[in-house]
Scaffold this active site. Structure first.
Site, PDB file in Angstrom:
ATOM      1  N   ASP A   1       9.526  17.105  34.376  1.00  0.00           N
ATOM      2  CA  ASP A   1       9.553  16.331  33.135  1.00  0.00           C
ATOM      3  C   ASP A   1       8.226  15.640  32.883  1.00  0.00           C
ATOM      4  O   ASP A   1       7.808  15.466  31.745  1.00  0.00           O
ATOM      5  CB  ASP A   1      10.717  15.342  33.170  1.00  0.00           C
ATOM      6  CG  ASP A   1      12.007  16.095  33.022  1.00  0.00           C
ATOM      7  OD1 ASP A   1      12.408  16.380  31.892  1.00  0.00           O
ATOM      8  OD2 ASP A   1      12.579  16.504  34.058  1.00  0.00           O
TER       9      ASP A   1
ATOM     10  N   ARG B   1      17.561  19.557  25.243  1.00  0.00           N
ATOM     11  CA  ARG B   1      17.040  18.825  26.399  1.00  0.00           C
ATOM     12  C   ARG B   1      16.100  19.753  27.142  1.00  0.00           C
ATOM     13  O   ARG B   1      15.993  20.938  26.824  1.00  0.00           O
ATOM     14  CB  ARG B   1      18.153  18.237  27.292  1.00  0.00           C
ATOM     15  CG  ARG B   1      19.457  18.964  27.354  1.00  0.00           C
ATOM     16  CD  ARG B   1      19.406  20.296  28.041  1.00  0.00           C
ATOM     17  NE  ARG B   1      18.711  20.235  29.321  1.00  0.00           N
ATOM     18  CZ  ARG B   1      18.169  21.246  29.953  1.00  0.00           C
ATOM     19  NH1 ARG B   1      18.199  22.463  29.400  1.00  0.00           N
ATOM     20  NH2 ARG B   1      17.575  21.133  31.100  1.00  0.00           N
TER      21      ARG B   1
ATOM     22  N   ARG C   1      13.764   9.434  24.388  1.00  0.00           N
ATOM     23  CA  ARG C   1      13.891   9.618  25.842  1.00  0.00           C
ATOM     24  C   ARG C   1      12.527   9.304  26.474  1.00  0.00           C
ATOM     25  O   ARG C   1      11.510   9.853  26.059  1.00  0.00           O
ATOM     26  CB  ARG C   1      14.344  11.058  26.186  1.00  0.00           C
ATOM     27  CG  ARG C   1      15.756  11.364  25.683  1.00  0.00           C
ATOM     28  CD  ARG C   1      16.315  12.624  26.318  1.00  0.00           C
ATOM     29  NE  ARG C   1      16.699  12.423  27.706  1.00  0.00           N
ATOM     30  CZ  ARG C   1      17.068  13.418  28.519  1.00  0.00           C
ATOM     31  NH1 ARG C   1      17.092  14.658  28.075  1.00  0.00           N
ATOM     32  NH2 ARG C   1      17.416  13.174  29.756  1.00  0.00           N
TER      33      ARG C   1
HETATM   34  O1  MRU Z   1      17.853  15.524  31.260  1.00  0.00           O
HETATM   35  P1  MRU Z   1      17.298  16.888  30.986  1.00  0.00           P
HETATM   36  O2  MRU Z   1      18.329  17.957  30.973  1.00  0.00           O
HETATM   37  O3  MRU Z   1      16.422  16.887  29.738  1.00  0.00           O
HETATM   38  O4  MRU Z   1      16.337  17.173  32.209  1.00  0.00           O
HETATM   39  C1  MRU Z   1      15.683  18.403  32.288  1.00  0.00           C
HETATM   40  C2  MRU Z   1      14.927  18.605  33.525  1.00  0.00           C
HETATM   41  O5  MRU Z   1      14.873  17.755  34.379  1.00  0.00           O
HETATM   42  C3  MRU Z   1      14.146  19.887  33.631  1.00  0.00           C
HETATM   43  O6  MRU Z   1      14.047  20.280  34.965  1.00  0.00           O
HETATM   44  C4  MRU Z   1      12.733  19.663  33.083  1.00  0.00           C
HETATM   45  O7  MRU Z   1      12.771  19.129  31.799  1.00  0.00           O
HETATM   46  C5  MRU Z   1      11.944  20.911  33.075  1.00  0.00           C
HETATM   47  S1  MRU Z   1      12.392  21.923  31.745  1.00  0.00           S
HETATM   48  C6  MRU Z   1      11.435  23.291  31.663  1.00  0.00           C
END
Ligand code: MRU
Length: 341
Positions: free
Chosen positions: A228, A55, A89
């Site tokens: 993201d 993730r 996702r």
């Molecule tokens: O749901 P996730 O764990 O994939 O979400 C990750 C985040 O929100 C991070 O802050 C984002 O991807 C930045 S990663 C360098």
């Protein structure tokens, strides 16, 4: 990143590929167990993304790049593979960025294995550059708050929000990090705290709802989070709870920075209103560690991300420097350049 596993120090990457097998640090099991998950085809890679074995936007992007390369080696229909991976996702932009890059290269008859390797290397270089640029924000003695995990585990290596913190530590500065636990998947408590402990960086995990008190008391100097997806106007989608931290930071006069590489910026959309927000399953909220903590029949809402309007953001720590929202066109040029490589 350097990790201690069973008493042995080793170098590990969050995502890599060896002989057609994609290797991922299984982030569902940390910090209890360090296990490598092996994805042997694109469906297993898709499973790993959906189930959050891997993730974090840049790490998901690199996984998708490898999955496309693997599919080419296995003689699969790349258009179908791309469709499948795109459905895993919806919020993080890197996934779509990597898939389009690989698809384009495939249509031009290129070797995707070489390209995926370059993509991963390039991603690490960009994270290190984010660290170098962000270093000027992290003074000796700085107390930084971060949300979720935007570290080495969320990228191929080194991280985005944690990159300036790592760089500060490497240059001999003392840094203290407040780590939001980050309900419901606890990426802060499980992953960020684990990474910081591996690096010997001082930190404290806090409940998600403790940030306001600490900010109001003057215990936080700076907030750095990852992203993201960033829209053209600078609105930022990041892990649920980021928005309220940004509002609290502004209320308390604390600078709030977003660290992200070019692959996270989506110049095809004007504002955060256009960012699709993933809603995940109800059990993530109802259960903790597999244990029921709420009535089974109560309804649950589980949005995984929120959007922080650009007016709360002091700047963007990127691989080309620290940018204000009205300077993001510099990155657009960088995106064009890196796609044309
Ligand atoms: O749901 P996730 O764990 O994939 O979400 C990750 C985040 O929100 C991070 O802050 C984002 O991807 C930045 S990663 C360098």
């Amino acid at each position: 990143m350097r990790v201690a596993v069973g008493g042995n120090l080793m170098d590990a990457r969050t995502v890599s590929m060896e002989e057609e097998v994609i290797k991922l640090i299984d982030q569902r099991l940390l910090p209890g167990e360090f296990v490598i998950f092996e994805a042997r085809d694109y469906r297993e890679a898709g499973f790993a993304i959906t189930e959050m074995v891997v993730r974090g936007a840049p790490a998901i992007g690199a996984t998708a790049a490898y999955a496309m390369a693997q599919a080419q080696m296995q003689g699969k229909d790349l258009e179908e593979v791309a469709r499948h991976l795109r459905s895993t996702r919806p919020t993080g932009h890197d996934l779509f960025y990597a898939i389009e890059l690989m698809l384009q290269a495939f249509r031009e008859g290129k070797d995707l294995a070489k390209l995926a390797e370059e993509y991963a290397e390039d991603s690490v270089r960009r994270c290190r550059a984010i660290g170098r640029h962000g270093l000027e924000l992290v003074q000796d003695g700085s107390r930084v708050l971060t949300h979720c995990n935007a570290g080495a585990l969320a990228t191929v290596d080194y991280g985005t929000a944690l990159a300036p913190i790592r760089a500060a530590k490497e240059s001999g500065r003392e840094v203290f990090v407040f780590v939001d636990e980050t309900r419901p998947r606890l990426q802060g408590a499980r992953l960020t705290a684990w990474e910081l402990a591996q690096e010997g960086i001082e930190h404290a995990i806090i409940a998600d709802n403790a940030a306001g008190l600490l900010m109001a008391r003057g215990e936080v100097d700076l907030v750095i989070v990852g992203a993201d997806r960033v829209a053209s106007n600078g609105d930022v989608a990041n892990k649920i709870g980021t928005y309220e931290k940004a509002v609290l930071a502004k209320e308390n006069g604390i600078p709030f920075y977003v660290a992200a590489p070019v692959s996270t910026f989506d110049f095809s959309i004007l504002s955060g209103a256009e960012i699709p927000i993933e809603e995940r399953n109800e059990q993530e909220i109802r259960q903790v560690g597999g244990e029921l903590i709420a009535p089974e029949k109560s309804r649950v809402r589980n949005p995984a991300f929120d959007v922080t309007p650009v007016r709360y953001i002091a700047g963007f720590i990127t691989e080309v420097g620290i940018l204000k929202s009205d300077e993001l066109s510099v990155l657009k040029e960088e995106a064009e350049r890196s796609k044309g490589k």
